[in-house]
Scaffold this motif. Structure first.
Motif, short mmCIF file in Angstrom:
data_model
loop_
_atom_site.label_atom_id
_atom_site.label_comp_id
_atom_site.label_asym_id
_atom_site.label_seq_id
_atom_site.Cartn_x
_atom_site.Cartn_y
_atom_site.Cartn_z
N ALA A 4 26.88 31.30 53.61
CA ALA A 4 27.30 31.74 52.27
C ALA A 4 27.14 33.41 52.33
O ALA A 4 27.93 33.88 51.75
CB ALA A 4 26.33 31.15 51.38
N GLY A 5 25.89 33.90 53.00
CA GLY A 5 25.90 35.25 52.88
C GLY A 5 26.94 36.02 53.69
O GLY A 5 27.64 37.14 53.08
N ALA A 6 27.60 35.42 54.71
CA ALA A 6 28.38 35.78 55.48
C ALA A 6 29.66 35.92 54.42
O ALA A 6 30.45 36.88 54.49
CB ALA A 6 28.61 35.19 56.78
N ASP A 7 29.94 34.80 53.99
CA ASP A 7 31.26 34.66 53.10
C ASP A 7 30.97 35.71 51.92
O ASP A 7 32.08 36.35 51.66
CB ASP A 7 31.06 33.37 52.74
N ALA A 8 29.90 35.95 51.17
CA ALA A 8 29.97 36.88 50.22
C ALA A 8 30.04 38.45 50.61
O ALA A 8 30.74 39.17 50.00
CB ALA A 8 28.56 36.68 49.39
N THR A 9 29.56 38.48 51.81
CA THR A 9 29.85 39.94 52.56
C THR A 9 31.15 40.05 52.83
O THR A 9 31.68 41.18 52.33
CB THR A 9 29.13 39.93 53.67
N TYR A 10 31.96 39.31 53.44
CA TYR A 10 33.31 39.51 53.72
C TYR A 10 34.00 39.85 52.16
O TYR A 10 34.90 40.43 52.09
CB TYR A 10 33.76 38.26 54.23
N ALA A 11 33.82 38.60 51.43
CA ALA A 11 34.59 38.97 49.96
C ALA A 11 34.21 40.20 49.33
O ALA A 11 34.93 40.79 48.98
CB ALA A 11 34.15 37.84 49.17
N ALA A 12 32.90 40.69 49.51
CA ALA A 12 32.60 41.99 49.03
C ALA A 12 33.45 43.18 49.69
O ALA A 12 33.70 43.96 49.01
CB ALA A 12 31.21 42.27 48.84
N GLU A 59 42.96 33.04 49.49
CA GLU A 59 41.69 33.54 50.21
C GLU A 59 40.34 32.95 49.33
O GLU A 59 39.51 32.64 49.81
CB GLU A 59 41.92 34.96 50.18
N THR A 60 40.26 33.07 48.10
CA THR A 60 39.34 32.75 47.27
C THR A 60 38.80 31.36 47.48
O THR A 60 37.74 30.77 47.80
CB THR A 60 39.58 33.18 45.77
N ALA A 61 39.94 30.43 47.14
CA ALA A 61 39.38 28.88 47.43
C ALA A 61 39.25 28.81 48.92
O ALA A 61 38.29 27.83 48.94
CB ALA A 61 41.05 28.26 47.18
#
Length: 144
Positions: A36-44, A1-3
């Motif tokens: 990238a913001g959506a990506d980071a929000t999902y990850a957080a 998932e991280t990759a």
């Protein structure tokens, strides 16, 4: 998932680097920031501490924030559409001046002529060599 998340962000970044003009790069680079913001929000939010306790509240809050964000974005696009090409160009030029954008290394800016915000508002010539249609007011009309 991280990759996968990393690949999504990197792909968007490299896509912005494929731009042929500076304006195209600015738009694509802005898109990269959104992705990238959506990506980071999902990850957080993927495995939040205390997820079981706040899960229902978190989802509702995230949906409300996303709806407000989309509504504001839709409103901005509608206003930009209603302004007309000439006024959008003036706003772009003024925003570009304040943003202090710099092209990535190796990008040719010779085809992206732009005038300064101050000169666009003080002269009657149109910025960035845009043609003014007969029904569009000139900056002199606004000064009156």
């Amino acid at each position: 998932e991280t990759a996968g998340l990393t690949l999504v962000a990197l792909s968007a970044f490299f896509y912005s680097g494929l731009s042929k003009t500076f304006k195209e790069w600015v738009l694509r680079h802005s898109l990269w920031h959104v992705i990238a913001g959506a990506d980071a929000t999902y990850a957080a939010l993927r495995h939040v501490p205390g997820e079981g306790v706040i899960e229902k509240l978190l989802l509702g809050a995230l949906v409300r924030v996303a709806l407000v964000y989309c509504a504001v974005l839709a409103l901005l696009f509608l206003v930009a559409l209603l302004l007309g090409e000439y006024r959008r160009g003036l706003i772009w030029d003024c925003g570009a001046e304040w943003a202090s954008w710099a092209a990535p290394p190796g990008m040719d800016l010779t085809d992206d002529a732009s005038s300064s915000c101050a000169s666009a508002s003080s002269s009657s010539s149109s910025p960035s060599s845009r043609q003014l249609s007969e029904d569009e007011p000139t900056t002199a009309d606004y000064a009156a």
